[in-house]
Design an enzyme around this catalytic site. Structure first.
Site, mmCIF file in Angstrom:
data_model
loop_
_atom_site.group_PDB
_atom_site.id
_atom_site.type_symbol
_atom_site.label_atom_id
_atom_site.label_comp_id
_atom_site.label_asym_id
_atom_site.label_seq_id
_atom_site.Cartn_x
_atom_site.Cartn_y
_atom_site.Cartn_z
ATOM 1 C CG ASP A 254 -18.677 -15.894 36.568
ATOM 2 O OD1 ASP A 254 -18.223 -14.984 35.686
ATOM 3 O OD2 ASP A 254 -18.009 -16.414 37.453
ATOM 4 C CG ASP B 289 -17.259 -11.041 33.888
ATOM 5 O OD1 ASP B 289 -17.504 -10.427 34.952
ATOM 6 O OD2 ASP B 289 -16.007 -11.797 34.143
ATOM 7 C CD GLU B 290 -20.691 -12.082 38.504
ATOM 8 O OE1 GLU B 290 -21.016 -13.264 38.698
ATOM 9 O OE2 GLU B 290 -19.628 -11.634 39.187
#
Length: 356
Positions: free
Chosen positions: A13, A107-108
């Site tokens: 993350d 973003d993860e």
């Protein structure tokens, strides 16, 4: 914890991704309280730097409220194409270690490194190398969680943010979950947590005392999920081919809206954001979904399906307004959302439906 096969799952993350990108690209913002989003009276914070979070600034917070908490907050307009560019770099690094990469958002992602391309026996060593590569190639930091399944890996990645790395080993699972506060359980929202508190469930050990029958009675189909995860059971595989099912956007208003004309103005603003997201994700669906939450927190959703893929901005506005026109509002509105779903599959025969 009763998994038959011990897997090695990593959840990566990125730390305050949007805000961190802005600080990286503009050194003048480094170390300062930064919010990505609109700074006007009706603006909303899309992301906040850790410097801003120290003052209580959070994503989805009204910009006006954010400024009250942090008067020196600097607002920056979002640059989605730039975020996507860096996200692609990061995902490419993930794929150097395994093909089993399941992005959850820009973003993860989850990574299954049980059998990785590097032949490394240690998932921890892989996570450390990924973090190093991401920092070296993008200038950004990421947090990593490592465990035997997706549920535990995701919890672990949030445990020592920012720039953290936390491992929940098989022998730690039972004691770790028993001590975990119920609010930290992935999949337990604020409303569910409050309901659990009312019946004496505050930590994993409290949840574990409840039978499957009781949890199903209290929480419906989610009861089985809670029963399993508190025992460390999560058989979900990392799915690199997970298909996006919808694209949506919503806004909680500073002041409740009481008439449809003002609501239509807000709806058109939302549709513009939705249209940009559709362009960015290249998602095409045939169903428009409208979500409304009243001031008393009652929530309704309505949808309309057409025969073709919806790609035109004006058509989204028209269909959304048509749904709204057919609604009889029973109270003032605190939240409005709009989305597109229902991709057309190859060789699929579609019937026109109106879901009200």
């Amino acid at each position: 914890m009763t998994e038959d096969v011990i897997r090695k799952i990593i959840h990566i993350d990125m730390d305050a991704f949007f805000a961190s990108v802005e600080q990286k690209d503009n050194p003048e913002l480094k170390g300062k309280a930064v919010a990505v989003g609109g700074g006007g009276d009706r603006g909303v914070v899309a992301a906040a730097s850790y410097e801003a979070r120290k003052f209580g600034v959070r994503s989805a917070m009204a910009s006006k409220s954010a400024l009250k908490r942090c008067p020196h907050l600097i607002f920056v307009n979002p640059r989605h194409s730039r975020y996507k560019e860096i996200s692609d770099q990061i995902m490419a690094i993930f794929h150097e270690f395994t093909d089993l990469v399941e992005p959850l958002s820009i973003d993860e992602a989850f990574l299954d490194v049980s059998h990785n391309k590097m032949g490394l026996p240690s998932a921890t060593a892989i996570a450390e190398e990924i973090k190093r590569r991401v920092k070296e190639e993008t200038g950004l930091t990421a947090s990593a969680g490592i465990s035997v399944n997706k549920f535990l890996a995701k919890i672990a990645s949030d445990y020592q943010k920012p720039d953290g790395l936390f491992v929940i080993k098989p022998k730690m699972v039972e004691s770790f979950i028993e001590k975990l506060s119920i609010e930290k359980f992935f999949g337990v929202g604020k409303v569910t947590a409050e309901k659990m508190h009312q019946i004496g469930i505050f930590h994993g050990k409290d949840l574990k005392k409840r039978s499957l029958l009781e949890l199903t009675r209290l929480f419906g189909k989610n009861g089985a999920y809670y029963y399993n995860i508190v025992r460390g059971i999560d058989h979900r595989e990392v799915d690199p081919h997970r298909i996006r099912k919808s694209v949506s956007t919503e806004n909680t208003f500073l002041d409740d809206i009481r008439n449809k004309e003002e609501l239509k103005i807000r709806l058109e603003e939302l549709v513009l954001d939705l249209y940009r997201r559709l362009q960015r994700t290249k998602f095409k669906g045939r169903t428009i979904n409208l979500k409304i939450k009243y001031s008393n927190f009652e929530q309704i959703t309505r949808s309309r399906t057409v025969l073709h893929e919806i790609t035109d901005y004006k058509e989204i506005v028209e269909l959304s307004n048509n749904i709204l026109d057919q609604l009889e509002l029973t109270d003032s509105i605190r939240l409005l959302g709009v989305g597109v779903s229902n991709q057309i599959k190859p060789n699929e025969v579609v019937q026109l439906t109106f879901d009200f």
